[in-house]
Write an enzyme that holds these catalytic residues in place. Structure first.
Site, PDB file in Angstrom:
ATOM      1  N   LYS A  83      36.815  35.270  42.432  1.00  0.00           N
ATOM      2  CA  LYS A  83      37.458  36.515  42.851  1.00  0.00           C
ATOM      3  C   LYS A  83      38.052  36.321  44.238  1.00  0.00           C
ATOM      4  O   LYS A  83      37.462  35.649  45.091  1.00  0.00           O
ATOM      5  CB  LYS A  83      36.413  37.635  42.850  1.00  0.00           C
ATOM      6  CG  LYS A  83      36.950  39.029  43.149  1.00  0.00           C
ATOM      7  CD  LYS A  83      35.829  40.050  42.983  1.00  0.00           C
ATOM      8  CE  LYS A  83      36.294  41.466  43.271  1.00  0.00           C
ATOM      9  NZ  LYS A  83      35.211  42.460  43.018  1.00  0.00           N
ATOM     10  N   SER A 156      36.147  46.177  40.160  1.00  0.00           N
ATOM     11  CA  SER A 156      37.302  45.622  40.847  1.00  0.00           C
ATOM     12  C   SER A 156      37.540  44.153  40.492  1.00  0.00           C
ATOM     13  O   SER A 156      38.565  43.589  40.817  1.00  0.00           O
ATOM     14  CB  SER A 156      37.081  45.736  42.358  1.00  0.00           C
ATOM     15  OG  SER A 156      35.972  44.940  42.768  1.00  0.00           O
ATOM     16  N   SER A 180      31.408  46.683  39.612  1.00  0.00           N
ATOM     17  CA  SER A 180      32.594  45.834  39.491  1.00  0.00           C
ATOM     18  C   SER A 180      32.364  44.459  38.869  1.00  0.00           C
ATOM     19  O   SER A 180      33.324  43.728  38.662  1.00  0.00           O
ATOM     20  CB  SER A 180      33.241  45.656  40.870  1.00  0.00           C
ATOM     21  OG  SER A 180      33.713  46.895  41.332  1.00  0.00           O
TER      22      SER A 180
END
Length: 468
Positions: A83, A156, A180
């Site tokens: 990420k 997210s 997330s």
């Protein structure tokens, strides 16, 4: 040997055996991954940036080390992606924010350093919502769910979910502040682990809300989740909030429910929860009973206050995290993150203290309950495979929005570990996610439960059509 046709969908523990037995080489596996990213990610938008040259360089090093009899870890030579909030030395880390599009760290985040030391190959950085809040920046292409482009890909860690589900990496490293890791796993048919707060170092990870942020793996199986966690977990002197303990090794984990006590709150699991999710949870309960586990009727502590408070709780801490750039560069922020920070800056100290007291109360009650049990079963979210249109409607209804996070955010507040895993499909063939929750430090127990489900089911082996 010729490459398997399903090479890109192998689980990490399977690929590890093939690489260590010299049946596959890290270079050919990495090249195949880069070719697949090149072919598919123009449509899916899961990568913020692909580090092809670096990946091939690391793959060649891994291949030579393995040829020389040097095996750094079971992950040696396996291509992963991170990420885009984890610092990567020499590679842009932007956290989904155009404001940081030129930000190039000089050091790796601790989790990245540990994976590099383990011999992992980095394919690139995965796209995410702005600053790890709920919405992507207006200038960023939203990663598309490979199961259905009109359906939510999760937030997210959206790029993590999409890339791992579509076979564009073997696993990914994400973060979870209100759900997330778990939301993208539910949306994309994956298995993800939100560890105990402090189990994994946050040093070098872009901060959203320090006391709520958790770092963990997004994978295709519970075994792989534990596989990855065992490498990144453990104390880090650069993060004084990290715990000194490490995770159990994969081979020592039983994969049955034998003797486990699993808490079920029928009211909590049904109130406002889509019937298809309730039916999927009933199937898991049968697996628990048939596998020698004991279902225990419980009453969950009230999650309404902590889920209602979550945005304000997060907003104050996010305002602190962005103090150097907001409001100074407010014009570079998207509307959702701006609204969160403005609300955090406006909250009074007394109101924030009330939020903290409610959080402490819930955490203590959850601790007490989970010490009487091994696990609690829950959905990830009450709405099955929501479309973007449905989410837009939810955003207009504060109560519906609170319900969306009522099974995830409370355990960011309390710091308890959770394992999300696929537990079925909707009538339209879209994934449904469930989760197990455990006492602090019991990640191995969570992965045991996940492996027990995945030993007798095939949901985690299903792949999105059109991306074979």
């Amino acid at each position: 040997m010729s490459l398997p046709s399903d090479l890109h969908y192998l689980e990490m523990h399977e690929l590890s055996l093939l690489i260590r037995s010299r049946k596959l080489s890290p270079v050919e596996v990495t090249e195949a991954q880069l070719d697949r990213i090149d072919a598919l990610d123009g449509e899916l938008h899961s990568y913020a940036r692909v580090t092809a040259e670096l990946a091939l360089e690391q793959a060649h090093v891994a291949e030579q080390e393995l040829a020389d009899g040097i095996c750094r870890s079971p992950l040696h030579g396996i291509p992963l992606a991170f990420k885009d909030l984890f610092d990567t030395a020499g590679v842009v880390t932007a956290a989904g924010m155009p404001l940081h599009a030129q930000r190039v760290p000089t050091q790796d985040a601790t989790v990245v350093a540990r994976l590099r030391e383990a011999g992992v190959v980095m394919l690139g950085k995965l796209q995410m919502t702005e600053g790890a809040f709920a919405i992507h920046h207006p200038d960023i292409a939203v990663p598309l769910n490979p199961w259905g482009s009109n359906h939510w890909s999760g937030a997210s860690s959206s790029g993590c979910g999409v890339a791992t589900a579509a076979g564009l990496c073997y696993a990914s490293l994400g973060s979870d502040t209100g759900g997330s890791i778990r939301f993208p796993c539910a949306a994309n048919g994956l298995t993800g682990l939100k560890p105990t707060w402090g189990r994994v170092s946050r040093h070098g990870a872009f901060e959203m809300a320090a006391s709520l942020d958790h770092i963990g793996p997004i994978t295709r199986s519970a075994r792989d989740a534990l596989f990855l966690l065992s490498t990144i977990a453990g104390h880090d002197p650069l993060d004084p909030t990290s715990q000194p303990t490490v995770c159990l090794e994969v081979p020592g984990i039983d994969d049955t429910f034998r003797g486990l006590r699993v808490g079920i709150d029928e009211r909590w699991l049904s109130d406002g929860v889509d019937p298809v999710i309730q039916q999927a949870l009933q199937q898991v309960m049968l697996m628990i009973r048939d596998g020698g586990g004991l279902l225990v009727s419980i009453r969950m502590p009230d999650t309404q206050a902590v889920s209602s408070n979550w945005e304000a709780h997060c907003g104050v801490q996010t305002a602190v995290a962005h103090a150097d750039t907001y409001p100074l560069h407010a014009n570079a922020y998207g509307p959702a993150l701006s609204r969160l920070i403005d609300a955090g800056r406006a909250l009074s100290g007394m109101d924030y203290q009330r939020i903290l007291l409610a959080a402490q109360r819930f955490s203590g009650e959850a601790d007490a309950l989970l010490h009487q049990l091994d696990l609690v079963l829950a959905p990830v979210q009450p709405y099955a495979a929501p479309t973007y249109e449905q989410l837009a409607d939810l955003a207009q209804d504060p109560e519906a929005n609170r319900r969306l996070i009522q099974f995830t955010a409370p355990f960011n507040v309390s710091g308890h570990p959770c394992l999300s895993l696929p537990i079925g499909l909707t009538e339209e063939g879209l994934p449904i996610g469930g989760q197990f929750i455990a006492r602090k430090g019991a990640e191995a127990l969570l992965c045991r439960a996940g492996m027990a489900v995945q030993r007798v089911s095939h949901w985690h082996q299903l792949r999105p059509q059109g991306f074979s």
